[in-house]
Design a protein around this motif. Structure first.
Motif, PDB file in Angstrom:
ATOM      1  N   GLY A 134       5.596   6.365  -1.367  1.00 28.59           N
ATOM      2  CA  GLY A 134       6.242   5.189  -1.653  1.00 28.59           C
ATOM      3  C   GLY A 134       7.332   4.540  -0.627  1.00 28.59           C
ATOM      4  O   GLY A 134       7.089   4.874   0.705  1.00 28.59           O
ATOM      5  N   LEU A 135       8.194   4.058  -1.064  1.00 30.64           N
ATOM      6  CA  LEU A 135       9.481   3.400  -0.266  1.00 30.64           C
ATOM      7  C   LEU A 135       9.736   4.318   0.924  1.00 30.64           C
ATOM      8  O   LEU A 135       9.822   3.993   2.146  1.00 30.64           O
ATOM      9  CB  LEU A 135      10.305   2.698  -0.960  1.00 30.64           C
ATOM     10  CG  LEU A 135      11.333   1.842  -0.042  1.00 30.64           C
ATOM     11  CD1 LEU A 135      10.679   0.973   0.509  1.00 30.64           C
ATOM     12  CD2 LEU A 135      12.561   1.604  -1.087  1.00 30.64           C
ATOM     13  N   ALA A 136      10.159   5.601   0.649  1.00 28.35           N
ATOM     14  CA  ALA A 136      10.895   6.492   1.659  1.00 28.35           C
ATOM     15  C   ALA A 136       9.597   6.733   2.881  1.00 28.35           C
ATOM     16  O   ALA A 136      10.472   6.792   3.802  1.00 28.35           O
ATOM     17  CB  ALA A 136      10.918   7.885   0.753  1.00 28.35           C
ATOM     18  N   ASP A 143       0.804  -1.242   0.129  1.00 27.39           N
ATOM     19  CA  ASP A 143      -0.106  -0.035   0.014  1.00 27.39           C
ATOM     20  C   ASP A 143       0.867   1.207   0.045  1.00 27.39           C
ATOM     21  O   ASP A 143       0.524   2.322  -0.776  1.00 27.39           O
ATOM     22  CB  ASP A 143      -1.153   0.115   1.135  1.00 27.39           C
ATOM     23  CG  ASP A 143      -1.858  -1.152   1.244  1.00 27.39           C
ATOM     24  OD1 ASP A 143      -2.282  -1.506   0.024  1.00 27.39           O
ATOM     25  OD2 ASP A 143      -2.681  -1.582   2.149  1.00 27.39           O
ATOM     26  N   TYR A 144       2.062   1.285   0.874  1.00 25.84           N
ATOM     27  CA  TYR A 144       2.958   2.386   0.885  1.00 25.84           C
ATOM     28  C   TYR A 144       3.659   2.639  -0.706  1.00 25.84           C
ATOM     29  O   TYR A 144       3.586   3.740  -1.092  1.00 25.84           O
ATOM     30  CB  TYR A 144       3.885   2.082   1.892  1.00 25.84           C
ATOM     31  CG  TYR A 144       3.633   2.774   3.262  1.00 25.84           C
ATOM     32  CD1 TYR A 144       4.162   4.040   3.763  1.00 25.84           C
ATOM     33  CD2 TYR A 144       2.744   1.954   4.276  1.00 25.84           C
ATOM     34  CE1 TYR A 144       3.918   4.383   4.759  1.00 25.84           C
ATOM     35  CE2 TYR A 144       2.377   2.449   5.379  1.00 25.84           C
ATOM     36  CZ  TYR A 144       3.135   3.758   5.611  1.00 25.84           C
ATOM     37  OH  TYR A 144       2.765   4.110   7.218  1.00 25.84           O
ATOM     38  N   LEU A 145       3.889   1.414  -1.192  1.00 30.20           N
ATOM     39  CA  LEU A 145       4.500   1.457  -2.465  1.00 30.20           C
ATOM     40  C   LEU A 145       3.484   2.323  -3.419  1.00 30.20           C
ATOM     41  O   LEU A 145       4.229   2.864  -4.451  1.00 30.20           O
ATOM     42  CB  LEU A 145       5.048   0.212  -2.867  1.00 30.20           C
ATOM     43  CG  LEU A 145       6.210  -0.401  -2.240  1.00 30.20           C
ATOM     44  CD1 LEU A 145       6.648  -1.994  -2.924  1.00 30.20           C
ATOM     45  CD2 LEU A 145       7.396   0.396  -2.058  1.00 30.20           C
ATOM     46  N   GLU A 146       2.483   1.873  -3.494  1.00 30.71           N
ATOM     47  CA  GLU A 146       1.399   2.585  -4.398  1.00 30.71           C
ATOM     48  C   GLU A 146       1.061   3.962  -4.033  1.00 30.71           C
ATOM     49  O   GLU A 146       0.556   4.591  -4.995  1.00 30.71           O
ATOM     50  CB  GLU A 146       0.212   1.553  -4.562  1.00 30.71           C
ATOM     51  CG  GLU A 146       0.449   0.347  -4.991  1.00 30.71           C
ATOM     52  CD  GLU A 146      -0.953  -0.520  -5.047  1.00 30.71           C
ATOM     53  OE1 GLU A 146      -2.119  -0.271  -4.074  1.00 30.71           O
ATOM     54  OE2 GLU A 146      -0.900  -1.693  -5.151  1.00 30.71           O
ATOM     55  N   GLY A 147       1.474   4.160  -2.924  1.00 32.05           N
ATOM     56  CA  GLY A 147       1.273   5.712  -2.450  1.00 32.05           C
ATOM     57  C   GLY A 147       2.115   6.857  -3.147  1.00 32.05           C
ATOM     58  O   GLY A 147       3.132   6.458  -3.574  1.00 32.05           O
TER      59      GLY A 147
END
Length: 84
Positions: free
Chosen positions: A45-47, A38-42
């Motif tokens: 992202g990774l950061a 979900d974070y990667l799609e936001g």
């Protein structure tokens, strides 16, 4: 899911009916693998994931490595099949 099997085998992610009702989580945590995706799609992202879960930096990078390797293997298979 092929990626999840790789992550299970490497001890990065596991499932246990006693933890989060069996949802795949990072080993030693209750952080679901889906949260990572979900974070990667936001937007951030990774950061942002690494900022919010700094203790999972190594595990997150291992997940990305496993995904990249699986994608390369799939691509090689497709290329081999197309050549045949």
């Amino acid at each position: 899911m092929k990626i999840q099997k790789i992550l299970d085998r490497q001890g990065i992610v596991h499932t246990d009916p006693e933890i989060m009702s069996g949802v795949p989580v990072f080993v030693g945590t209750r952080v679901p693998l889906q949260t990572f995706f979900d974070y990667l799609e936001g937007e951030s992202g990774l950061a942002e994931f690494l900022q919010d879960f700094p203790h999972l930096k190594t595990a997150a990078l291992q997940v990305l490595e496993a995904i990249a390797k699986a994608m390369l293997v799939d691509r090689e298979r497709e290329t081999s099949a197309d050549s045949a």
